[in-house]
Scaffold this active site. Structure first.
Site, PDB file in Angstrom:
ATOM      1  N   HIS A  85       0.833  -1.037   0.056  1.00 19.87           N
ATOM      2  CA  HIS A  85       0.083   0.002  -0.208  1.00 19.87           C
ATOM      3  C   HIS A  85       0.635   1.433   0.110  1.00 19.87           C
ATOM      4  O   HIS A  85       0.357   2.367  -0.573  1.00 19.87           O
ATOM      5  CB  HIS A  85      -0.946  -0.014   1.132  1.00 19.87           C
ATOM      6  CG  HIS A  85      -0.374   0.225   2.343  1.00 19.87           C
ATOM      7  ND1 HIS A  85       0.272  -0.732   3.329  1.00 19.87           N
ATOM      8  CD2 HIS A  85      -0.241   1.355   3.323  1.00 19.87           C
ATOM      9  CE1 HIS A  85       0.859  -0.236   4.483  1.00 19.87           C
ATOM     10  NE2 HIS A  85       0.291   1.106   4.515  1.00 19.87           N
ATOM     11  N   ASP A  86       1.907   1.199   0.634  1.00 22.69           N
ATOM     12  CA  ASP A  86       2.581   2.342   0.894  1.00 22.69           C
ATOM     13  C   ASP A  86       3.977   2.507  -0.049  1.00 22.69           C
ATOM     14  O   ASP A  86       4.850   3.400   0.034  1.00 22.69           O
ATOM     15  CB  ASP A  86       3.361   2.643   2.212  1.00 22.69           C
ATOM     16  CG  ASP A  86       2.570   3.432   3.147  1.00 22.69           C
ATOM     17  OD1 ASP A  86       1.632   4.298   2.451  1.00 22.69           O
ATOM     18  OD2 ASP A  86       2.502   3.704   4.177  1.00 22.69           O
ATOM     19  N   LYS A  89       5.989   5.636  -1.403  1.00 21.91           N
ATOM     20  CA  LYS A  89       6.726   6.425  -0.743  1.00 21.91           C
ATOM     21  C   LYS A  89       8.276   6.364  -1.369  1.00 21.91           C
ATOM     22  O   LYS A  89       9.024   7.331  -0.866  1.00 21.91           O
ATOM     23  CB  LYS A  89       6.639   6.032   0.776  1.00 21.91           C
ATOM     24  CG  LYS A  89       5.622   6.576   1.567  1.00 21.91           C
ATOM     25  CD  LYS A  89       5.695   5.947   3.120  1.00 21.91           C
ATOM     26  CE  LYS A  89       4.494   6.495   3.636  1.00 21.91           C
ATOM     27  NZ  LYS A  89       4.318   6.289   5.175  1.00 21.91           N
ATOM     28  N   HIS A 114       1.906  10.024  -2.460  1.00 20.40           N
ATOM     29  CA  HIS A 114       2.515   8.701  -2.616  1.00 20.40           C
ATOM     30  C   HIS A 114       1.365   7.538  -3.063  1.00 20.40           C
ATOM     31  O   HIS A 114       1.844   6.601  -3.677  1.00 20.40           O
ATOM     32  CB  HIS A 114       2.988   8.457  -1.140  1.00 20.40           C
ATOM     33  CG  HIS A 114       2.093   8.061  -0.125  1.00 20.40           C
ATOM     34  ND1 HIS A 114       1.808   8.810   0.699  1.00 20.40           N
ATOM     35  CD2 HIS A 114       1.723   6.869   0.251  1.00 20.40           C
ATOM     36  CE1 HIS A 114       0.992   8.239   1.599  1.00 20.40           C
ATOM     37  NE2 HIS A 114       0.737   6.992   1.228  1.00 20.40           N
ATOM     38  N   HIS A 138      -5.917   4.164  -0.236  1.00 21.78           N
ATOM     39  CA  HIS A 138      -5.836   3.718   1.151  1.00 21.78           C
ATOM     40  C   HIS A 138      -5.896   5.012   2.149  1.00 21.78           C
ATOM     41  O   HIS A 138      -5.901   4.684   3.089  1.00 21.78           O
ATOM     42  CB  HIS A 138      -4.576   2.896   1.342  1.00 21.78           C
ATOM     43  CG  HIS A 138      -3.282   3.512   1.257  1.00 21.78           C
ATOM     44  ND1 HIS A 138      -2.637   3.690   0.165  1.00 21.78           N
ATOM     45  CD2 HIS A 138      -2.568   4.165   2.273  1.00 21.78           C
ATOM     46  CE1 HIS A 138      -1.484   4.388   0.441  1.00 21.78           C
ATOM     47  NE2 HIS A 138      -1.224   4.478   1.781  1.00 21.78           N
ATOM     48  N   ASP A 167      -3.654   0.158   8.418  1.00 24.96           N
ATOM     49  CA  ASP A 167      -2.907   1.195   8.531  1.00 24.96           C
ATOM     50  C   ASP A 167      -2.867   2.246   9.938  1.00 24.96           C
ATOM     51  O   ASP A 167      -2.134   2.463  10.485  1.00 24.96           O
ATOM     52  CB  ASP A 167      -2.857   1.998   7.291  1.00 24.96           C
ATOM     53  CG  ASP A 167      -1.882   2.960   7.065  1.00 24.96           C
ATOM     54  OD1 ASP A 167      -0.615   2.641   7.557  1.00 24.96           O
ATOM     55  OD2 ASP A 167      -1.978   3.855   6.126  1.00 24.96           O
TER      56      ASP A 167
HETATM   57 FE   LIG Z   1       0.133   5.751   3.010  1.00 26.73          FE
END
Ligand SMILES: [Fe+2]
Length: 214
Positions: A85-86, A89, A114, A138, A167
């Site tokens: 999900h991240d 970044k 992001h 998200h 999260d």
């Molecule tokens: Fe995030």
């Protein structure tokens, strides 16, 4: 103005993109699952001190999936989505992600890119749409005040609503250099308070019940 095109010229993203460019040539030897795992760890190394965050998010997401009686296939996709999900970044300046104090408006503007950067990184891997949607959405909020698209309620894909909750819960219960972790009980109180605002109310109450039973 900082654009997502600027953001993906970050060296970390260039490295990922060159790996992806080699994909057809190395199709026989590169396992996509392995690439996804490497990507998720690379993304996590950016701005999540202490490590383990994406695995925790995946574990909380799967707990919810179990509570919702999701199929094995759906749970497999959800886990992969939670791990990735991240990933966007990778396209954000590390000095911003690791900054110990509060972010300024321009820095927030970068961080908020992001999800769309992550979607762009993963699209060439031809991962399932539900995973791309989770990466992109998200940070949407149930009340429609999230980003990047301001989706509201059930417009937000289910996996994205689940990962958003998992999260946030893991972030609240983890220490950061600039703040102490909340206790699980306090974090669950925040989840309840934010039901219908930040979080899907049905998911929020299911999550609190499941966590209480643990
Ligand atoms: Fe995030």
């Amino acid at each position: 103005m900082f654009s997502s095109e600027d953001a993906v010229s970050h060296p970390g993203v260039s490295a990922v993109e060159s790996l992806l460019d080699e994909r057809p040539r190395r199709r026989a030897t590169v396992n996509v699952e392995h690439v996804l795992t490497v990507l998720s760890r690379a993304g996590e190394s950016m701005g999540t001190p202490g490590g383990g965050h994406v695995e925790h998010v995946a574990a909380y997401a799967l707990l919810l999936a179990q509570g919702l009686d999701m199929s094995f296939q759906a749970r497999t996709l959800l886990r992969r989505a939670a791990l990735l999900h991240d990933i966007g970044k990778l396209g954000i300046d590390e000095s911003i992600l690791l900054k110990k104090g509060p972010l300024g408006p321009a820095e927030w503007e970068q961080v908020m890119l992001h999800p769309s950067i992550g979607e762009r990184i993963c699209r060439p891997l031809r991962v399932e749409k539900s995973i791309l949607d989770t990466i992109r959405h998200h940070h949407e909020r149930y009340d429609g005040t999230g980003y990047p698209d301001g989706l509201k309620g059930q417009e937000i894909p289910l996996f994205a609503r689940i990962v958003a909750l998992a999260d946030a819960y893991d972030a609240m219960t983890s220490s950061r250099p600039y703040r102490k972790a909340l206790s699980p009980a306090d974090a669950l109180r925040v989840v309840t308070k934010e039901a219908g605002k930040q979080f899907d109310p049905v998911l929020a109450s299911t999550f609190c019940e499941l966590m209480d039973r643990r």
